[in-house]
Scaffold this motif. Structure first.
Motif, PDB file in Angstrom:
ATOM      1  N   LEU A   1       0.613   2.872  -3.302  1.00  9.79           N
ATOM      2  CA  LEU A   1      -0.324   4.178  -3.658  1.00  9.79           C
ATOM      3  C   LEU A   1       0.129   5.176  -3.073  1.00  9.79           C
ATOM      4  O   LEU A   1       0.086   6.487  -3.670  1.00  9.79           O
TER       5      LEU A   1
ATOM      6  N   TYR B   1       0.537  -1.164  -0.091  1.00  7.00           N
ATOM      7  CA  TYR B   1      -0.074  -0.008  -0.105  1.00  7.00           C
ATOM      8  C   TYR B   1       1.048   1.439   0.073  1.00  7.00           C
ATOM      9  O   TYR B   1       0.663   2.089  -0.655  1.00  7.00           O
TER      10      TYR B   1
ATOM     11  N   TYR C   1       3.498   1.826  -9.001  1.00  9.30           N
ATOM     12  CA  TYR C   1       2.474   0.910  -9.289  1.00  9.30           C
ATOM     13  C   TYR C   1       3.154  -0.493  -9.621  1.00  9.30           C
ATOM     14  O   TYR C   1       2.422  -1.723  -9.300  1.00  9.30           O
TER      15      TYR C   1
END
Length: 71
Positions: A32, A28, A37
């Motif tokens: 993010l 995470y 990514y």
């Protein structure tokens, strides 16, 4: 290997963050918050492959110990 992401993430503080980091919270934060990514997807895929291998291995061992299957 799957622990509740929300529980672990919400219980993290700056004092215990280094010792309470788990794979989903790391994914995470990298994916993010740092917008990496592809790296986060690779970590998630690696985690899924390891989980699949462990499931397969434990299933084989359980079959062997119970006598319900050919090795």
């Amino acid at each position: 290997m799957n622990i509740g992401f929300e529980k672990a993430y919400l219980l993290q503080t700056p004092l215990n963050q280094t010792s309470s980091e788990i794979i989903p919270t790391y994914v995470y934060k990298v994916g993010l918050q740092q917008a990496q990514y592809s790296f986060a997807a690779a970590i998630g895929l690696f985690n899924a492959v390891i989980n699949l291998f462990l499931l397969w291995y434990v299933n084989r061992v359980a079959k062997r110990l119970s006598g319900n299957g050919l090795w």
